[in-house]
Design an enzyme around this catalytic site. Structure first.
Site, PDB file in Angstrom:
ATOM      1  CG  ASP A  10      89.066 -22.818  45.993  1.00 30.68           C
ATOM      2  OD1 ASP A  10      88.020 -22.346  45.513  1.00 30.68           O
ATOM      3  OD2 ASP A  10      90.113 -22.962  45.336  1.00 30.68           O
ATOM      4  CG  ASP A  64      85.242 -20.886  39.882  1.00 30.45           C
ATOM      5  OD1 ASP A  64      85.038 -19.973  39.059  1.00 30.45           O
ATOM      6  OD2 ASP A  64      85.888 -21.904  39.595  1.00 30.45           O
TER       7      ASP A  64
HETATM    8  N1  GLY Z   1      86.771 -23.888  41.098  1.00 33.70           N
HETATM    9  C1  GLY Z   1      87.535 -24.400  40.052  1.00 33.70           C
HETATM   10  C2  GLY Z   1      86.758 -25.096  39.018  1.00 33.70           C
HETATM   11  O1  GLY Z   1      85.567 -25.089  38.974  1.00 33.70           O
HETATM   12  O2  GLY Z   1      87.425 -25.727  38.193  1.00 33.70           O
END
Ligand code: GLY
Length: 390
Positions: A112, A171
């Site tokens: 992330d 994501d």
């Molecule tokens: N990246 C995690 C979410 O969108 O919850």
């Protein structure tokens, strides 16, 4: 000839004026309200190790450490306030909350880093050219690149999911912007190649024939083969988790901007059309948390997905063929009208000072259901600015 030129300039000015006059969202008023709310948010957050995330069921703040995937969104939002207002006090606050995340540049335990670093440091660098921000982003990109496996051709998202050792979530498309930026700003093509390879394999393996996306694809890194296509945050393995569709749309639009490779534009258009033509998309264009949630229409909406989608559509509208572009602009505007209405937009003093209400983080875990989420605020502020500058 001269008369013709003058006439065409007048026509362009007239069209631009018409577009401004027709705007249905008062961006200035929304930013003025956001300034007041975030002034109070700063007051309720004196400790920069506890980043604003959401609200707990008992109504108290859900703050998270800097290692949490959302830690950069507050700093990023403060940069948008500075970008819009040019006020020094927002610049100072943004710098404070940006530097609070700096140690995460060495974090190789998460995919992330794009969210965590690019939102605060990337916006900060864009607006100030501060070399400290640049150095942090380059280190962060190097840390992120350690999670790429050449055999699978993708960046690992989570370190484990059940029996699987190499899960990749949709994501992850959002982390590629950091890599492309790093490639451009360091001359190191490695980062660019990783981003493109990841985007290509995600396009191949994450997307269904109807152009919806799986949430998680698990790989075997010895053979490079796909082992499973499943969900963690969606309603079912075969469902279309709304925020996942939004991440993919934003990610492929960004990939087209950065590479000008038309296959990414085609992909973004396909995703947008799946989303906008879905019979389960409500009239106000704020989706249920999953397009296939079993209890629709008695399911929670996810305003965060709408905020991300509206921002992505406002960019895609510029690249898509004219008619489609107009359709995407109109859809984004409809989303912003809804998000700016009292149903989704908190009034001053409400919502623990977050801007947007009614988001869903992780419904299957019953975590963050029908609450504010910091990334909804971030993408809402971004979308408002894109809308105003369109
Ligand atoms: N990246 C995690 C979410 O969108 O919850």
């Amino acid at each position: 000839m001269i008369v013709k030129k003058i006439l065409s300039v007048c026509l362009v000015i007239l069209m631009a004026a018409q577009l401004v006059a027709q705007k249905k969202v008062d961006v200035k008023a929304q930013y003025a309200l956001a300034e007041k709310q975030y002034t109070m948010m700063l007051q309720t957050h004196p400790d920069t190790t506890k980043t604003p995330q959401s609200v707990l069921p008992d109504g108290t703040l859900r703050d998270m450490p800097t290692s949490w995937w959302c830690s950069g969104f507050f700093g990023g939002s403060l940069w948008y306030l500075f970008d819009y207002t040019k006020s020094q006090s927002w610049k100072e606050a943004a710098n404070l909350w940006t530097m609070a995340i700096q140690k995460e540049q060495y974090n190789t335990g998460t995919h992330d880093l794009g969210f965590m670093l690019y939102c605060p440091f990337g916006n900060g660098y864009r607006l100030t050219a501060n070399s400290v921000y640049k150095k942090t982003l380059l280190t962060g990109a190097q840390s992120l690149s350690t999670r790429f496996n050449a055999k699978a051709g993708v960046i690992k998202s989570w370190n484990k999911l059940g029996q699987y050792d190499y899960p990749v979530i949709i994501d992850n498309m959002m982390n590629l912007e950091l890599l492309i930026w790093a490639s451009k700003n360091s001359g190191n093509k490695k980062f660019y190649n990783i981003a493109v390879t990841h985007a290509d394999n995600t396009m191949k393996n994450h997307y269904r024939p109807d152009n919806s996306s799986y949430h998680v694809v698990c790989y075997d890194t010895t053979t490079g083969k796909v082992l499973a296509k499943i969900t963690a945050q969606g309603a079912a393995d075969e469902s279309a988790w709304s925020r996942g569709q939004a991440w993919g749309l934003y990610g492929y639009t960004m990939m087209y901007r950065e590479t000008r490779d038309r296959k990414y534009l085609t992909q973004a258009i396909k995703i947008a059309d799946f989303y906008l033509n879905n019979p389960n998309l409500p009239a106000d264009k704020i989706p249920y948390w999953d397009f296939n949630a079993p209890g629709i229409p008695n399911e929670e909406r996810d305003a965060s997905a709408a905020a991300i989608t509206s921002s992505a559509l406002l960019e895609l509208a510029k690249y898509a063929p004219k008619t489609k572009g107009a359709e995407y602009y109109k859809a984004a505007e409809d989303m912003l009208v809804s998000l700016s209405s009292p149903t989704y937009r908190a009034a001053l003093g409400e919502n623990n000072n977050f801007l947007i209400k009614h988001c869903v983080g992780h419904k299957p875990k019953n975590s963050e259901v029908d609450v504010p989420l910091i990334y909804a605020d971030y993408y809402y502020l971004e979308a408002l600015m894109r809308y105003e500058r369109f």
